[in-house]
Design a protein around this motif. Structure first.
Motif, PDB file in Angstrom:
ATOM      1  N   LEU A  47      38.301  40.649  41.979  1.00  0.00           N
ATOM      2  CA  LEU A  47      36.995  39.994  42.033  1.00  0.00           C
ATOM      3  C   LEU A  47      37.119  38.613  42.679  1.00  0.00           C
ATOM      4  CD1 LEU A  47      34.011  40.304  41.137  1.00  0.00           C
ATOM      5  CD2 LEU A  47      34.645  39.081  39.043  1.00  0.00           C
ATOM      6  N   GLU A  48      36.308  38.381  43.695  1.00  0.00           N
ATOM      7  CA  GLU A  48      36.299  37.085  44.380  1.00  0.00           C
ATOM      8  C   GLU A  48      35.098  36.270  43.922  1.00  0.00           C
ATOM      9  OE1 GLU A  48      37.260  36.767  48.579  1.00  0.00           O
ATOM     10  OE2 GLU A  48      37.591  38.934  48.607  1.00  0.00           O
ATOM     11  N   ILE A  49      35.329  35.003  43.613  1.00  0.00           N
ATOM     12  CA  ILE A  49      34.274  34.104  43.167  1.00  0.00           C
ATOM     13  C   ILE A  49      34.024  33.052  44.234  1.00  0.00           C
ATOM     14  CG2 ILE A  49      33.551  32.439  41.416  1.00  0.00           C
ATOM     15  CD1 ILE A  49      33.734  35.214  40.288  1.00  0.00           C
ATOM     16  N   ASP A  50      32.760  32.868  44.579  1.00  0.00           N
ATOM     17  CA  ASP A  50      32.360  31.836  45.525  1.00  0.00           C
ATOM     18  C   ASP A  50      31.377  30.910  44.814  1.00  0.00           C
ATOM     19  OD1 ASP A  50      31.786  30.331  47.790  1.00  0.00           O
ATOM     20  OD2 ASP A  50      30.226  31.721  48.468  1.00  0.00           O
ATOM     21  N   ASN A  76      28.615  33.499  43.461  1.00  0.00           N
ATOM     22  CA  ASN A  76      28.628  34.919  43.809  1.00  0.00           C
ATOM     23  C   ASN A  76      29.972  35.497  43.380  1.00  0.00           C
ATOM     24  OD1 ASN A  76      26.072  35.493  45.054  1.00  0.00           O
ATOM     25  ND2 ASN A  76      26.725  34.247  46.798  1.00  0.00           N
ATOM     26  N   ALA A  77      29.933  36.707  42.840  1.00  0.00           N
ATOM     27  CA  ALA A  77      31.141  37.426  42.442  1.00  0.00           C
ATOM     28  C   ALA A  77      31.118  38.770  43.167  1.00  0.00           C
ATOM     29  CB  ALA A  77      31.173  37.631  40.927  1.00  0.00           C
ATOM     30  N   SER A  78      32.117  39.011  43.997  1.00  0.00           N
ATOM     31  CA  SER A  78      32.043  40.189  44.861  1.00  0.00           C
ATOM     32  C   SER A  78      33.390  40.872  45.041  1.00  0.00           C
ATOM     33  CB  SER A  78      31.488  39.788  46.238  1.00  0.00           C
ATOM     34  OG  SER A  78      32.329  38.820  46.837  1.00  0.00           O
ATOM     35  N   PHE A  79      33.293  42.134  45.468  1.00  0.00           N
ATOM     36  CA  PHE A  79      34.450  42.913  45.897  1.00  0.00           C
ATOM     37  C   PHE A  79      34.260  43.208  47.377  1.00  0.00           C
ATOM     38  CE2 PHE A  79      33.625  44.077  41.465  1.00  0.00           C
ATOM     39  CZ  PHE A  79      34.849  43.823  40.877  1.00  0.00           C
ATOM     40  N   GLY A  80      35.253  42.881  48.186  1.00  0.00           N
ATOM     41  CA  GLY A  80      35.113  43.153  49.606  1.00  0.00           C
ATOM     42  C   GLY A  80      33.989  42.350  50.217  1.00  0.00           C
ATOM     43  N   GLY A  86      41.720  21.951  48.685  1.00  0.00           N
ATOM     44  CA  GLY A  86      41.712  23.118  47.813  1.00  0.00           C
ATOM     45  C   GLY A  86      40.615  23.119  46.780  1.00  0.00           C
ATOM     46  N   VAL A  87      39.584  22.298  46.973  1.00  0.00           N
ATOM     47  CA  VAL A  87      38.518  22.206  45.975  1.00  0.00           C
ATOM     48  C   VAL A  87      37.815  23.553  45.781  1.00  0.00           C
ATOM     49  CG1 VAL A  87      36.881  21.363  47.730  1.00  0.00           C
ATOM     50  CG2 VAL A  87      36.394  20.996  45.310  1.00  0.00           C
ATOM     51  N   GLY A  88      37.595  24.281  46.881  1.00  0.00           N
ATOM     52  CA  GLY A  88      36.931  25.582  46.765  1.00  0.00           C
ATOM     53  C   GLY A  88      37.732  26.568  45.951  1.00  0.00           C
ATOM     54  N   ALA A  89      39.043  26.615  46.215  1.00  0.00           N
ATOM     55  CA  ALA A  89      39.907  27.539  45.490  1.00  0.00           C
ATOM     56  C   ALA A  89      39.985  27.177  44.014  1.00  0.00           C
ATOM     57  CB  ALA A  89      41.304  27.539  46.107  1.00  0.00           C
ATOM     58  N   MET A  90      40.040  25.889  43.700  1.00  0.00           N
ATOM     59  CA  MET A  90      40.157  25.458  42.316  1.00  0.00           C
ATOM     60  C   MET A  90      38.880  25.759  41.522  1.00  0.00           C
ATOM     61  SD  MET A  90      43.056  24.295  41.296  1.00  0.00           S
ATOM     62  CE  MET A  90      42.587  23.315  39.871  1.00  0.00           C
ATOM     63  N   THR A  91      37.727  25.434  42.081  1.00  0.00           N
ATOM     64  CA  THR A  91      36.475  25.694  41.366  1.00  0.00           C
ATOM     65  C   THR A  91      36.241  27.190  41.200  1.00  0.00           C
ATOM     66  OG1 THR A  91      35.278  25.469  43.475  1.00  0.00           O
ATOM     67  CG2 THR A  91      35.347  23.539  42.032  1.00  0.00           C
ATOM     68  N   ALA A  92      36.594  27.960  42.217  1.00  0.00           N
ATOM     69  CA  ALA A  92      36.449  29.415  42.112  1.00  0.00           C
ATOM     70  C   ALA A  92      37.359  29.967  41.025  1.00  0.00           C
ATOM     71  CB  ALA A  92      36.752  30.075  43.452  1.00  0.00           C
TER      72      ALA A  92
END
Length: 338
Positions: free
Chosen positions: A40-43, A147-151, A191-197
């Protein structure tokens, strides 16, 4: 106009369930669920801090993304999409569907609560703060829109039609994760995006774990999780997007005939299995291009493509640029997906 209907007890809504489709009695394995959660990817789109004093109310919503609302402290009421008012208490977490307005209010003073105007909304980087100047807040709440998504096309909360409500405890430390996410956005370091996600994903995982311990799982509300047989095949696609999947092999994984699997998969996801698989493969390839030094040929093979040319065509169709350009832009600090 203010909703004057009687407040609905929180306990009446927590764990509320809906009718389940065919195949829902087939239990997903822990491995399948783990594969789904891991992929699961979080944006994170934005975070909002709401500080509502006695005798005031705030109205928000209509963002095209689900929202996580966590009440840090204080007592009040929330109305979602004009529905019945529900009591707010510390450590109550609510996931609100996309494009859903909500209002929060706290009694006090004379007359109805006063609306906090947009003049009192301040924004810094990715954090919006709604507060009355020189007023001590009763309700302190953090809202995260994400947003939480697959692919490329499967959104976990995209089809949510009613709120998900869970009562947490201080020991769960949800508030600490949200506070840390807000601090990350305010600092705007590398890396703010990666950390918050990552922080928001930890909260989603905590929700999934809480649901699995409940007799009435809120995960059953999601179409991509409710049909257990179809979800079992989807979990296999998510775990191994580069494998030699076929409609027949996926139908076998689901324990269905080919025709039944095709019909139920398309009904669940709105696309064919192979279309969803292409999206999963392209997403894996995009991640590999950014995070590894593997050659394009190796990445193509890992994504299930036997020839570089067919992979490049598929990737260009998905991201509007060649794999090499995608990697170069990411290395230069540009966003290759814009």
């Amino acid at each position: 106009m203010r909703n004057t209907s009687k407040a609905v007890p929180t306990q009446a809504l927590i764990g509320h369930n809906v009718s389940l489709p065919a195949g829902s009695t087939v239990k997903l394995s822990t491995t399948d669920l783990d594969n789904l959660v891991q992929a699961l990817e979080i944006d994170v789109i934005a975070l909002t801090e709401l500080l509502v004093p006695h005798g005031h109310r705030v109205e928000m919503g209509m963002i095209d993304a689900p929202g996580i609302h966590y009440n840090l402290s204080g007592l009040g009421r929330i109305s979602i999409n004009g529905g019945p008012e529900m009591p707010l208490s510390p450590h109550l977490l609510i996931i609100v569907p996309p494009k859903t307005p909500f209002s929060i209010e706290v009694d006090g003073g004379s007359g109805p609560p006063k609306l906090i105007s947009r003049d009192c909304w301040t924004r810094q980087d990715g954090v919006l703060r709604v507060a009355m100047p020189n007023e001590r807040p009763e309700i302190v709440q953090i809202c995260g829109f994400f947003n939480a998504s697959f692919g490329q096309s499967v959104r976990l909360f995209g089809e949510l039609r009613e709120p998900v409500i869970e009562q947490f405890e201080p020991a769960d430390k949800i508030d600490l994760k949200l506070r840390e996410a807000m601090d990350e956005l305010l600092r705007q370091e590398v890396g703010v995006g990666a950390m918050t996600a990552s922080l928001l994903k930890q909260i989603v995982v905590a929700l999934v774990r809480r649901s699995l311990r409940s007799s009435q799982r809120w995960t059953d509300r999601f179409s991509i999780l409710a049909d257990r047989q179809v979800t079992r095949a989807f979990a296999d696609m998510v775990a191994r997007p580069g494998a030699a999947h076929s409609v027949q092999s996926l139908a076998h994984s689901a324990g269905l005939s080919r025709s039944a699997f095709m019909a139920r998969f398309s009904d669940t996801f709105g696309q064919s299995p192979m279309a969803i698989l292409r999206g999963l493969r392209m997403r894996q390839a995009a991640v590999d291009l950014v995070t590894t030094t593997m050659s394009v040929d190796v990445i193509a093979h890992n994504a299930g493509y036997q020839s570089r040319s067919s992979f490049v065509r598929a990737f260009r169709k998905a991201y509007n640029r060649d794999p090499s350009d995608y990697r170069r832009m990411a290395k230069d600090g540009q966003s290759p997906e814009e």
